[in-house]
Design a protein around this motif. Sequence first.
Motif, PDB file in Angstrom:
ATOM      1  N   GLY A   1     -86.225  15.089 -20.814  1.00 22.06           N
ATOM      2  CA  GLY A   1     -87.331  14.613 -20.116  1.00 22.06           C
ATOM      3  C   GLY A   1     -86.852  13.373 -19.309  1.00 22.06           C
ATOM      4  O   GLY A   1     -87.631  12.727 -18.671  1.00 22.06           O
ATOM      5  N   ALA A   2     -85.784  13.228 -19.246  1.00 23.66           N
ATOM      6  CA  ALA A   2     -85.076  12.034 -18.477  1.00 23.66           C
ATOM      7  C   ALA A   2     -83.773  12.327 -17.504  1.00 23.66           C
ATOM      8  O   ALA A   2     -82.753  11.831 -17.888  1.00 23.66           O
ATOM      9  CB  ALA A   2     -84.473  10.937 -19.475  1.00 23.66           C
ATOM     10  N   PRO A   3     -84.368  13.200 -16.435  1.00 25.12           N
ATOM     11  CA  PRO A   3     -83.457  13.425 -15.143  1.00 25.12           C
ATOM     12  C   PRO A   3     -82.584  12.206 -14.680  1.00 25.12           C
ATOM     13  O   PRO A   3     -83.072  11.047 -14.797  1.00 25.12           O
ATOM     14  CB  PRO A   3     -84.233  14.032 -14.095  1.00 25.12           C
ATOM     15  N   GLY A   4     -81.088  12.662 -14.672  1.00 25.93           N
ATOM     16  CA  GLY A   4     -80.449  11.620 -14.076  1.00 25.93           C
ATOM     17  C   GLY A   4     -79.768  10.661 -15.124  1.00 25.93           C
ATOM     18  O   GLY A   4     -78.841   9.702 -15.262  1.00 25.93           O
TER      19      GLY A   4
ATOM     20  N   ASP B   1     -81.391  18.181 -16.738  1.00 25.74           N
ATOM     21  CA  ASP B   1     -82.096  18.195 -15.545  1.00 25.74           C
ATOM     22  C   ASP B   1     -83.336  19.363 -15.362  1.00 25.74           C
ATOM     23  O   ASP B   1     -83.398  19.765 -14.258  1.00 25.74           O
ATOM     24  CB  ASP B   1     -81.108  18.167 -14.420  1.00 25.74           C
ATOM     25  N   GLY B   2     -84.021  19.446 -16.467  1.00 25.89           N
ATOM     26  CA  GLY B   2     -85.011  20.451 -16.655  1.00 25.89           C
ATOM     27  C   GLY B   2     -84.564  21.589 -17.679  1.00 25.89           C
ATOM     28  O   GLY B   2     -85.101  22.229 -18.179  1.00 25.89           O
ATOM     29  N   SER B   3     -82.879  21.597 -17.689  1.00 25.08           N
ATOM     30  CA  SER B   3     -82.490  22.502 -18.738  1.00 25.08           C
ATOM     31  C   SER B   3     -81.138  21.632 -19.176  1.00 25.08           C
ATOM     32  O   SER B   3     -80.787  20.329 -18.809  1.00 25.08           O
ATOM     33  CB  SER B   3     -81.932  23.635 -18.080  1.00 25.08           C
ATOM     34  N   TRP B   4     -80.609  21.952 -20.223  1.00 23.86           N
ATOM     35  CA  TRP B   4     -79.455  21.174 -20.787  1.00 23.86           C
ATOM     36  C   TRP B   4     -77.999  21.645 -20.220  1.00 23.86           C
ATOM     37  O   TRP B   4     -77.720  22.963 -19.795  1.00 23.86           O
ATOM     38  CB  TRP B   4     -79.379  21.441 -22.426  1.00 23.86           C
TER      39      TRP B   4
ATOM     40  N   ASN C   1     -79.772   6.184 -20.033  1.00 22.89           N
ATOM     41  CA  ASN C   1     -81.216   7.020 -19.845  1.00 22.89           C
ATOM     42  C   ASN C   1     -82.150   6.223 -19.077  1.00 22.89           C
ATOM     43  O   ASN C   1     -82.253   5.126 -19.241  1.00 22.89           O
ATOM     44  CB  ASN C   1     -81.742   6.888 -21.535  1.00 22.89           C
ATOM     45  N   THR C   2     -82.625   7.015 -18.334  1.00 22.75           N
ATOM     46  CA  THR C   2     -83.464   6.329 -17.027  1.00 22.75           C
ATOM     47  C   THR C   2     -84.909   6.370 -17.362  1.00 22.75           C
ATOM     48  O   THR C   2     -85.669   5.576 -16.916  1.00 22.75           O
ATOM     49  CB  THR C   2     -83.542   7.502 -15.927  1.00 22.75           C
TER      50      THR C   2
END
Length: 240
Positions: A193-196, A214-217, A164-165
């Motif tokens: 809310g944690a892209p990557g 990445d903004g969606s699941w 988790n970034t």
Amino acid sequence: MNIEEAVAGIGTAQDEPGLPMAWRWSPMSRLVFSLAMDHDGQWAYQMNSLDVHDDGLTRAVLAFARQHQLGRGRDARPLTVLPGFSYGAYRFDAVAAASPAVHGYHHGRNEALNEVVSAVFPAYQCEFRGDENLEEAVLRFKRTLRPTVVSRLPVPYLRMRYENTRTGGGSMGTSRGFTTQDVLLRELVLLEGAPGSFVEFENLHGEMWRVEWDGSWLVNGQQQDMPPSEEWVMTVLGCP
């Protein structure tokens, strides 16, 4: 090894009502130990209960284990599970047995007795893959399965790795390690809310899922409108 003599030497052991060649004893108020000897007197099956003891369930588990000689012998797997069990309103659908090297119920008191006892408990099929080695079996038996708690819910076979970034949390290395569904569900929620970031996990069949945000699941690369639910997780883990 004379199992009956060993049990008699415990001092507080009494006959288990309704089950021949079986005894029970309580080393402290919260614990009840119940043991049934196999018909030839060469092996035994022991079920321990913590806080809540159900006489009927205990007798049913011990009788089932004895009938099928569950986990008997030095060549038995560290964890053996047999489906086809049911009792009353409980949801258990199997009985599992841990080998002497896993349970250690009589270590430090009677090593000879320990080596001829299977630790048996009511279980769920989805909790086992069937090829657990000794290290994996000890970890699960002593830390996650809670075999002495008769009111427990399923603890499905689950291996996971994640990163988790946003929180900075993550697994060590590239291997998936054993965990519980609660940890999996928590990390899935924290993906938003944690892209990557990702959560990767597998079930008892070796089937693997990778969940990202990445903004969606994304589930195995496929876009999803909603985050993974607890019901979906338990279904893919084989414990609907």
